[in-house]
Design an enzyme around this catalytic site. Structure first.
Site, PDB file in Angstrom:
ATOM      1  N   TYR A  52       0.840  -1.210   0.000  1.00 31.93           N
ATOM      2  CA  TYR A  52       0.000   0.000   0.000  1.00 31.93           C
ATOM      3  C   TYR A  52       0.871   1.254   0.000  1.00 31.93           C
ATOM      4  O   TYR A  52       0.734   2.130  -0.861  1.00 31.93           O
ATOM      5  CB  TYR A  52      -0.921  -0.034   1.219  1.00 31.93           C
ATOM      6  CG  TYR A  52      -1.908   1.116   1.306  1.00 31.93           C
ATOM      7  CD1 TYR A  52      -2.887   1.291   0.334  1.00 31.93           C
ATOM      8  CD2 TYR A  52      -1.864   2.019   2.366  1.00 31.93           C
ATOM      9  CE1 TYR A  52      -3.798   2.336   0.423  1.00 31.93           C
ATOM     10  CE2 TYR A  52      -2.775   3.053   2.475  1.00 31.93           C
ATOM     11  CZ  TYR A  52      -3.736   3.215   1.497  1.00 31.93           C
ATOM     12  OH  TYR A  52      -4.635   4.255   1.587  1.00 31.93           O
TER      13      TYR A  52
HETATM   14  N1  LIG Z   1     -10.088   4.866   4.725  1.00 37.51           N
HETATM   15  C1  LIG Z   1      -9.007   5.442   5.231  1.00 37.51           C
HETATM   16  O1  LIG Z   1      -8.809   5.476   6.459  1.00 37.51           O
HETATM   17  C2  LIG Z   1      -7.993   6.087   4.313  1.00 37.51           C
HETATM   18  C3  LIG Z   1      -6.881   6.708   4.898  1.00 37.51           C
HETATM   19  C4  LIG Z   1      -5.967   7.336   4.069  1.00 37.51           C
HETATM   20  C5  LIG Z   1      -6.173   7.351   2.701  1.00 37.51           C
HETATM   21  N2  LIG Z   1      -7.262   6.723   2.172  1.00 37.51           N
HETATM   22  C6  LIG Z   1      -7.434   6.776   0.717  1.00 37.51           C
HETATM   23  O2  LIG Z   1      -8.669   7.418   0.446  1.00 37.51           O
HETATM   24  C7  LIG Z   1      -9.166   6.988  -0.826  1.00 37.51           C
HETATM   25  C8  LIG Z   1     -10.635   6.636  -0.708  1.00 37.51           C
HETATM   26  O3  LIG Z   1     -10.762   5.485   0.094  1.00 37.51           O
HETATM   27  P1  LIG Z   1     -12.049   5.149   0.976  1.00 37.51           P
HETATM   28  O4  LIG Z   1     -11.629   5.216   2.388  1.00 37.51           O
HETATM   29  O5  LIG Z   1     -13.214   5.963   0.518  1.00 37.51           O
HETATM   30  O6  LIG Z   1     -12.216   3.604   0.624  1.00 37.51           O
HETATM   31  P2  LIG Z   1     -13.361   2.779  -0.141  1.00 37.51           P
HETATM   32  O7  LIG Z   1     -14.685   3.104   0.421  1.00 37.51           O
HETATM   33  O8  LIG Z   1     -12.897   1.371  -0.123  1.00 37.51           O
HETATM   34  O9  LIG Z   1     -13.296   3.355  -1.610  1.00 37.51           O
HETATM   35  C9  LIG Z   1     -12.260   2.999  -2.515  1.00 37.51           C
HETATM   36  C10 LIG Z   1     -12.763   3.292  -3.911  1.00 37.51           C
HETATM   37  O10 LIG Z   1     -11.730   2.909  -4.841  1.00 37.51           O
HETATM   38  C11 LIG Z   1     -12.331   2.122  -5.866  1.00 37.51           C
HETATM   39  N3  LIG Z   1     -11.357   1.185  -6.419  1.00 37.51           N
HETATM   40  C12 LIG Z   1     -10.602   0.277  -5.738  1.00 37.51           C
HETATM   41  N4  LIG Z   1      -9.862  -0.444  -6.601  1.00 37.51           N
HETATM   42  C13 LIG Z   1     -10.152   0.020  -7.852  1.00 37.51           C
HETATM   43  C14 LIG Z   1      -9.719  -0.329  -9.156  1.00 37.51           C
HETATM   44  N5  LIG Z   1      -8.836  -1.324  -9.385  1.00 37.51           N
HETATM   45  N6  LIG Z   1     -10.221   0.350 -10.207  1.00 37.51           N
HETATM   46  C15 LIG Z   1     -11.127   1.347 -10.020  1.00 37.51           C
HETATM   47  N7  LIG Z   1     -11.582   1.723  -8.802  1.00 37.51           N
HETATM   48  C16 LIG Z   1     -11.098   1.063  -7.737  1.00 37.51           C
HETATM   49  C17 LIG Z   1     -13.478   1.406  -5.169  1.00 37.51           C
HETATM   50  O11 LIG Z   1     -14.512   1.072  -6.086  1.00 37.51           O
HETATM   51  P3  LIG Z   1     -14.796  -0.386  -6.691  1.00 37.51           P
HETATM   52  O12 LIG Z   1     -14.539  -1.386  -5.608  1.00 37.51           O
HETATM   53  O13 LIG Z   1     -16.229  -0.282  -7.127  1.00 37.51           O
HETATM   54  O14 LIG Z   1     -13.857  -0.492  -7.838  1.00 37.51           O
HETATM   55  C18 LIG Z   1     -14.004   2.495  -4.249  1.00 37.51           C
HETATM   56  O15 LIG Z   1     -14.930   3.318  -4.918  1.00 37.51           O
HETATM   57  C19 LIG Z   1      -8.245   5.834  -1.250  1.00 37.51           C
HETATM   58  O16 LIG Z   1      -7.300   6.283  -2.174  1.00 37.51           O
HETATM   59  C20 LIG Z   1      -7.549   5.429   0.036  1.00 37.51           C
HETATM   60  O17 LIG Z   1      -6.304   4.832  -0.200  1.00 37.51           O
HETATM   61  C21 LIG Z   1      -8.186   6.102   2.952  1.00 37.51           C
END
Ligand SMILES: NC(=O)c1ccc[n+]([C@@H]2O[C@H](COP(=O)([O-])OP(=O)(O)OC[C@H]3O[C@@H](n4cnc5c(N)ncnc54)[C@H](OP(=O)(O)O)[C@@H]3O)[C@@H](O)[C@H]2O)c1
Length: 311
Positions: free
Chosen positions: A185
């Site tokens: 990651y």
């Molecule tokens: N959650 C946290 O605590 C956290 C902390 C720091 C940073 N982030 C970052 O914030 C961003 C949003 O994450 P979130 O927390 O909202 O998580 P989430 O609810 O799991 O959303 C992730 C999104 O990415 C899409 N995705 C994943 N793999 C993909 C692929 N191969 N192709 C196209 N789309 C893809 C998923 O859609 P599908 O599954 O429909 O493809 C989903 O819409 C991410 O970049 C994550 O790394 C999150």
């Protein structure tokens, strides 16, 4: 927007970057513009799509789960917004090229590109040896896919006279250069973030700004289990206001303001901090999801085959 109580606001200030609370400012920044958001099917991406569509943007929703994208788009159009969906796996590079070409044919260009899609994986390295396909899906979703998408859309943004690119990185990357179990990651997130920041220095004179958002904990499905899920964090709706701040203020970097001390410690005391992280790693267990995925892979025992990712 109804504001949080002051105690919650203080906590959010400590654990996350700045949020935009002024809806008029958001409307001024994105009204009438075309905004592409990857990962718009769930979590922060879904909430951001809704906020920006409500603020007058035409939103292009990209992710793999097409029925969820349709659901998000239906919600937006039901309230008078404009949304288009593009089902796409970012790890499928030829498909990225095809979808980008379709977007350019239909919309001419995008004004704002938000790299929000992300795939998480927390697993020790010896547990990854039999799940090589996970490596490919991590690299595709977090690194090469966003890179390919940027390359496809950037020339039209330049010809259009400018634009904005926002990359959602992670606060983990900002605070510690390395952390056990997060190698895939953090490695992928760091790779793309360094790439896009370097690109940002080249395209600034074309009127295209790049913002790296080092997001703290977002209460989404990505972190639905384990100890991290029990720590304070932003709801997706609150997190969408962080991305809105990136659009209204166009900073180069947005990071959790209260965690600067951890960043200083992570950089200046890298040796001792690393030893502590290794010590903790040696005394903590694999997550249940990771163990289960490993056991499945061993049971199948197909060399090099990895099955699905345990995020
Ligand atoms: N959650 C946290 O605590 C956290 C902390 C720091 C940073 N982030 C970052 O914030 C961003 C949003 O994450 P979130 O927390 O909202 O998580 P989430 O609810 O799991 O959303 C992730 C999104 O990415 C899409 N995705 C994943 N793999 C993909 C692929 N191969 N192709 C196209 N789309 C893809 C998923 O859609 P599908 O599954 O429909 O493809 C989903 O819409 C991410 O970049 C994550 O790394 C999150």
């Amino acid at each position: 927007m109804s504001r949080e109580p002051w105690s919650e606001r203080l906590t959010l200030r400590m654990i996350g970057p700045a949020m935009e609370h002024d809806d008029t400012r958001i409307q001024a920044a994105v009204g009438g513009k075309t905004v592409l958001i990857t990962g718009a099917s769930f979590g922060q991406g879904e909430a951001t799509a809704e906020l920006l569509a409500r603020s007058g943007a035409t939103v292009l929703l990209v992710a793999r789960t097409s029925d969820k994208l349709d659901e998000v788009a239906a919600g937006i159009t039901a309230t008078g917004g404009i949304a288009h969906t593009y089902a796409l796996d970012l790890a499928d590079l030829p498909a990225v090229e095809i979808v980008a070409a379709e977007i350019l044919r239909t919309h001419g260009s995008v004004d704002v590109l938000i790299h929000n899609a992300g795939k998480s994986l927390r697993r020790s390295i010896y547990r990854s040896a039999q799940r090589v396909r996970d490596m490919e899906s991590m690299v595709g979703a977090n690194f090469t896919g966003p890179m390919r998408l940027t390359l496809a859309l950037l020339p039209a943004m330049r010809a259009n006279g400018g634009g904005q690119i926002v990359n959602v990185a992670t606060a983990g990357l900002w605070m510690a250069p390395a952390a056990p179990r997060w190698s895939f990651y953090l490695g992928c997130k760091a790779g793309f973030d360094t790439w896009i920041r370097s690109v940002g220095l080249e395209i600034r004179d074309d009127g295209i700004t790049v913002t790296s958002v080092y997001a703290g904990h977002i209460k989404s499905r990505m972190v639905a289990t384990g100890w991290v899920s029990r720590t304070p964090g932003h709801t997706p709706a609150q997190a969408s206001r962080i991305l809105a701040y990136a659009l209204t203020h166009r900073p180069r970097v947005m990071a959790p303001r209260g965690m600067a001390v951890l960043r200083v410690a992570g950089v200046c005391l890298e040796g001792p901090v690393g030893r502590v992280l290794s010590w903790v790693h040696g005394r903590t267990d694999e997550t249940p999801a990771s163990e289960a995925a490993f056991s499945r892979a061993v049971a199948v025992s197909a060399p090099g085959d990895s099955g699905a990712c345990d995020a």
